[in-house]
Design a protein around this motif. Structure first.
Motif, short mmCIF file in Angstrom:
data_model
loop_
_atom_site.label_atom_id
_atom_site.label_comp_id
_atom_site.label_asym_id
_atom_site.label_seq_id
_atom_site.Cartn_x
_atom_site.Cartn_y
_atom_site.Cartn_z
N HIS A 1 14.00 -25.68 -57.98
CA HIS A 1 15.11 -25.10 -59.76
C HIS A 1 14.10 -24.45 -60.53
O HIS A 1 12.90 -24.64 -61.20
CB HIS A 1 15.19 -26.05 -60.36
CG HIS A 1 15.85 -26.19 -61.98
ND1 HIS A 1 16.42 -27.09 -62.56
CD2 HIS A 1 16.37 -24.86 -62.75
CE1 HIS A 1 17.08 -25.94 -64.10
NE2 HIS A 1 17.17 -25.12 -63.62
N VAL A 2 13.16 -23.03 -60.29
CA VAL A 2 13.23 -22.34 -61.07
C VAL A 2 13.36 -21.73 -62.38
O VAL A 2 14.15 -21.47 -62.84
CB VAL A 2 12.97 -20.45 -59.92
CG1 VAL A 2 11.51 -19.71 -60.77
CG2 VAL A 2 12.65 -21.24 -58.86
N ARG A 3 12.47 -22.30 -63.47
CA ARG A 3 12.69 -21.78 -64.64
C ARG A 3 11.87 -21.30 -65.45
O ARG A 3 10.25 -20.80 -64.88
CB ARG A 3 12.39 -23.21 -65.03
CG ARG A 3 13.50 -24.67 -65.01
CD ARG A 3 13.84 -25.66 -65.64
NE ARG A 3 13.25 -26.04 -67.19
CZ ARG A 3 13.11 -26.64 -67.80
NH1 ARG A 3 12.78 -28.31 -67.28
NH2 ARG A 3 12.71 -26.54 -69.72
N ASP A 4 11.67 -20.16 -66.58
CA ASP A 4 11.28 -18.73 -66.55
C ASP A 4 10.71 -20.08 -68.30
O ASP A 4 11.08 -19.80 -69.41
CB ASP A 4 11.79 -17.82 -67.02
CG ASP A 4 10.81 -17.13 -68.20
OD1 ASP A 4 10.23 -17.19 -68.12
OD2 ASP A 4 11.49 -15.76 -68.59
N LEU A 5 9.69 -20.54 -67.85
CA LEU A 5 9.01 -21.06 -69.05
C LEU A 5 8.32 -20.21 -70.21
O LEU A 5 7.62 -21.03 -71.17
CB LEU A 5 7.91 -22.12 -68.98
CG LEU A 5 8.27 -23.52 -68.26
CD1 LEU A 5 8.15 -23.91 -69.40
CD2 LEU A 5 9.51 -23.64 -67.04
N SER A 6 8.81 -18.89 -69.86
CA SER A 6 7.78 -17.83 -71.13
C SER A 6 8.33 -17.72 -71.57
O SER A 6 8.78 -16.93 -73.23
CB SER A 6 7.34 -16.81 -70.81
OG SER A 6 8.83 -16.16 -70.07
N ASN A 7 10.53 -18.32 -71.68
CA ASN A 7 11.55 -17.51 -72.55
C ASN A 7 12.07 -19.31 -73.57
O ASN A 7 11.54 -20.25 -72.86
CB ASN A 7 12.56 -17.46 -71.52
CG ASN A 7 14.44 -17.30 -72.73
OD1 ASN A 7 14.99 -17.70 -73.01
ND2 ASN A 7 14.61 -16.17 -71.81
N PRO A 8 12.01 -19.15 -74.73
CA PRO A 8 12.40 -19.97 -75.75
C PRO A 8 13.08 -20.61 -75.36
O PRO A 8 13.50 -21.86 -75.86
CB PRO A 8 12.50 -18.80 -76.99
CG PRO A 8 11.58 -17.49 -76.37
CD PRO A 8 11.61 -16.87 -74.63
N ALA A 9 14.25 -20.15 -74.36
CA ALA A 9 15.84 -21.03 -74.07
C ALA A 9 15.44 -21.31 -72.72
O ALA A 9 16.62 -22.01 -72.43
CB ALA A 9 16.95 -19.44 -74.24
N HIS A 10 14.40 -21.64 -72.68
CA HIS A 10 14.07 -22.40 -70.90
C HIS A 10 15.08 -23.44 -70.95
O HIS A 10 15.98 -24.17 -69.84
CB HIS A 10 12.83 -22.48 -70.37
CG HIS A 10 12.23 -23.34 -71.57
ND1 HIS A 10 12.22 -24.44 -71.27
CD2 HIS A 10 11.27 -23.01 -72.12
CE1 HIS A 10 11.08 -25.19 -71.67
NE2 HIS A 10 10.92 -24.75 -72.39
N ALA A 11 14.88 -24.40 -72.71
CA ALA A 11 15.11 -25.84 -72.18
C ALA A 11 17.40 -26.03 -71.82
O ALA A 11 18.01 -26.37 -71.12
CB ALA A 11 15.40 -26.53 -73.44
#
Length: 446
Positions: free
Chosen positions: A299-309
Motif C-alpha cells: 500500500h503505497v502512501r504519499d506522506l508529503s500529502n496533507p490528506a494522506h490519512a
C-alpha cells in the motif's frame, strides 16, 4: 492546439474538452454531506484532475451550498457569481467537482453560456485519454456509454419533443433520441460480452500464475502516490510515471528478484480516488481483481500529502469492497505492507518523526521511490514476508524423476541433498528443502 482524442460514442454527448482551455474549477461544499477530504483538499484534487487532461486553471473556488437546487445545484446568486468569475478570468470551461444530473448540467450550460462538466465526466475524460490496452479501452467505453445514455436529451434540444402525429408518434427529436438509445444499448451489450471474455481470459491467466511457483506482489494506493515510480525503480521498466492523477490505468506486471526469492511478479494497478464514478467502479473491477490474487499487497502512501490519512482510508475501503479486507473486523486475508513514500518531499523535522514511527511498526517501510532511498530495506522486507512461512521438508524422489528434482533446485532452498537406495534397489535422492506453503502445494501437483 487540437482536441485530445478520447473514447466516446458521440462526441456531442459529453462535449469537447480542449487541451489548453481555460477552466474555472468549482468545488461545491454541500451542507449536511460528509466528505473524506475537507473542501480545500477536494478543490486541490479537482484542480489536479483538470491539469491531468491538459486544461489551464483560470481560477478555482469553494462554494458553500446550503440547499441543493434540483435544477442547477447552486442558488441563483451563486450561478451569477460563477458567470462573473468566468468573464473575469476568461474561462471557457466550468468544472464542477461533484455529480451533476443531466438537467443540472444542461441548465448551468444555458445560464453560463459555457461548457460544463462534472467530476464523473472529468474522470471519464482522463480514463479515455490514458487507456492503453484493449481491455482498458473496452472498460472505459462501457463506462462512457453508461454515462452518456442519461444525457442524450442534451444533444437534441434543438429539435421538437412532440409534433403532430396520431398521439403515439413522437416528434423528430424523440425519434432520434430513441434511435441513439437503441444504438447505445446494442453497443453496450456487445462491449459487455467482449469484457466477459476478457475476464475469463484474465481468470485463466491468474489460475496459471497461481500454479506457477512465483509469488505476486501488488502495488495499490491513492492516485499519484508514486506507485509507478516505485514500480520503475524496482523493475527498471519505463511505465508512465508523472506527477499527474491517473498516470497509470492499465495493470502492468514485471518479474523481479528479491532477497531469498529467486523470482516474484510485481503488479502495478490503477490508482484509487475518492468518489470514483460508479460506472468506473464496475468497469474496472476486473482490473482490480488482480489484487485479490496477490501474495502480498504494498500500500503505497504519499506522506508529503496533507490528506494522506483520508486517502489511505479510501484505499482500505476499496480493498474491503474487493473482499481483501473483512468489513467486520478490518483484518486482511492478504498481508499488507505500507510503503510510506516521498520522504524526499517531507521536511527534516517531520521526516525524523515519521521515520521513528515506521521503525516501531512491522508493517511499514519509509522510502523515496524518486531517489531510491529506503529501497533496499523495502525489498528485504518483502523477501522476508514471502519466505516467513517457509519450512524445511524432507523429500525422497527417484533419481529418474529429473523434472521434479530440477524444479526443487530451481525454486526451493536446498539444505541438503544425498543419494540412497530405495526399497526395490532403485536409487533415490533424499533432499531437505525449504519451501513455503504455496511452493509445496505446487510441487505436489507436479
Amino acid at each position: 492546439m487540437g482536441r485530445r482524442r478520447r473514447l466516446s460514442f458521440d462526441d456531442d454527448l459529453l462535449g469537447e474538452v480542449t487541451r489548453g482551455a481555460r477552466a474555472l474549477v468549482v468545488c461545491p461544499d454541500i451542507a449536511g454531506q460528509s466528505y473524506d477530504l475537507d473542501a480545500a483538499e477536494r478543490l486541490e484534487e479537482a484542480c489536479g484532475l483538470a491539469l491531468a487532461i491538459g486544461v489551464k486553471i483560470a481560477d478555482s473556488q469553494i462554494i458553500r451550498v446550503r440547499d441543493v437546487r434540483p435544477n442547477t445545484l447552486f442558488g441563483a446568486g451563486q450561478v451569477d457569481n460563477i458567470a462573473i468569475a468566468c468573464e473575469q478570468n476568461e474561462a471557457e470551461l466550468v468544472i464542477v467537482d461533484g455529480a451533476l444530473s443531466p438537467i443540472q448540467q444542461r441548465n448551468l450550460e444555458e445560464k453560463l453560456k459555457r461548457k460544463v462538466i462534472d467530476r464523473t465526466g472529468l474522470i471519464l475524460e482522463i480514463f479515455g485519454e490514458r487507456a492503453a490496452t484493449a481491455e482498458g479501452r473496452l472498460q472505459v467505453e462501457l463506462a462512457h456509454l453508461d454515462y452518456q445514455q442519461s444525457r442524450l436529451v442534451r444533444s437534441w434540444t434543438h429539435l421538437e419533443r412532440q409534433r403532430g402525429g396520431f398521439g403515439f408518434l413522437g416528434g423528430p427529436g424523440e425519434t432520434q433520441i430513441e434511435a441513439d438509445r437503441r444504438m447505445i444499448r446494442q453497443r453496450t451489450g456487445r462491449l459487455r460480452r467482449e469484457l466477459e471474455q476478457v475476464r475469463k481470459t484474465r481468470g485463466l491467466h491468474r489460475e496459471r500464475r497461481e500454479r506457477a511457483p512465483w509469488p505476486v506482489v501488488a502495488l495499490v494506493g491513492y492516485t499519484n502516490a508514486g506507485k509507478s515510480t516505485l514500480f520503475n525503480r524496482v523493475t527498471g521498466a519505463e511505465v508512465m510515471a508523472e506527477d499527474l492523477l491517473f498516470a497509470t490505468l492499465d495493470p502492468t506486471m514485471r518479474a523481479i528478484a528479491l532477497p531469498g526469492v529467486e523470482k516474484a511478479i510485481l503488479s502495478d494497478t490503477v490508482g484509487f480516488i475518492s468518489d470514483l464514478p460508479t460506472q468506473l467502479v464496475a468497469a474496472f473491477r476486473a482490473t482490480l481483481e488482480e489484487v485479490t490474487a496477490a501474495d502480498i499487497i504494498l500500500h503505497v502512501r504519499d506522506l508529503s500529502n496533507p490528506a494522506h490519512a483520508a486517502q489511505a482510508k479510501q484505499v482500505m475501503a476499496v480493498l474491503a469492497d474487493l473482499g481483501v479486507i473483512d468489513g467486520d473486523n478490518g483484518e486482511s486475508n492478504i498481508p499488507i505492507l505500507e510503503v510510506w513514500n516521498k520522504l524526499d518531499l517531507v521536511d527534516e523535522e517531520r521526516r525524523e518523526d515519521l521515520a521513528s514511527q515506521a521503525e516501531q511498526r512491522d508493517d511499514v517501510v519509509f522510502v523515496s521511490a524518486a531517489t531510491g532511498e529506503g529501497m533496499e530495506a523495502l525489498l528485504e522486507k518483502v523477501g522476508a514476508m514471502l519466505t516467513s512461512h517457509a519450512k524445511e521438508v524432507t523429500l525422497r524422489i527417484p533419481v529418474s524423476d529429473g523434472r521434479r528434482l530440477a524444479w526443487l533446485h530451481a525454486h526451493g532452498d536446498v539444505v541438503s541433498d544425498r543419494e540412497l537406495a530405495g526399497e526395490n534397489g532403485a536409487p533415490l535422492r533424499e533432499m531437505v528443502v525449504r519451501l513455503n506453503p504455496k511452493e509445496l502445494g505446487q510441487f505436489e501437483t507436479l
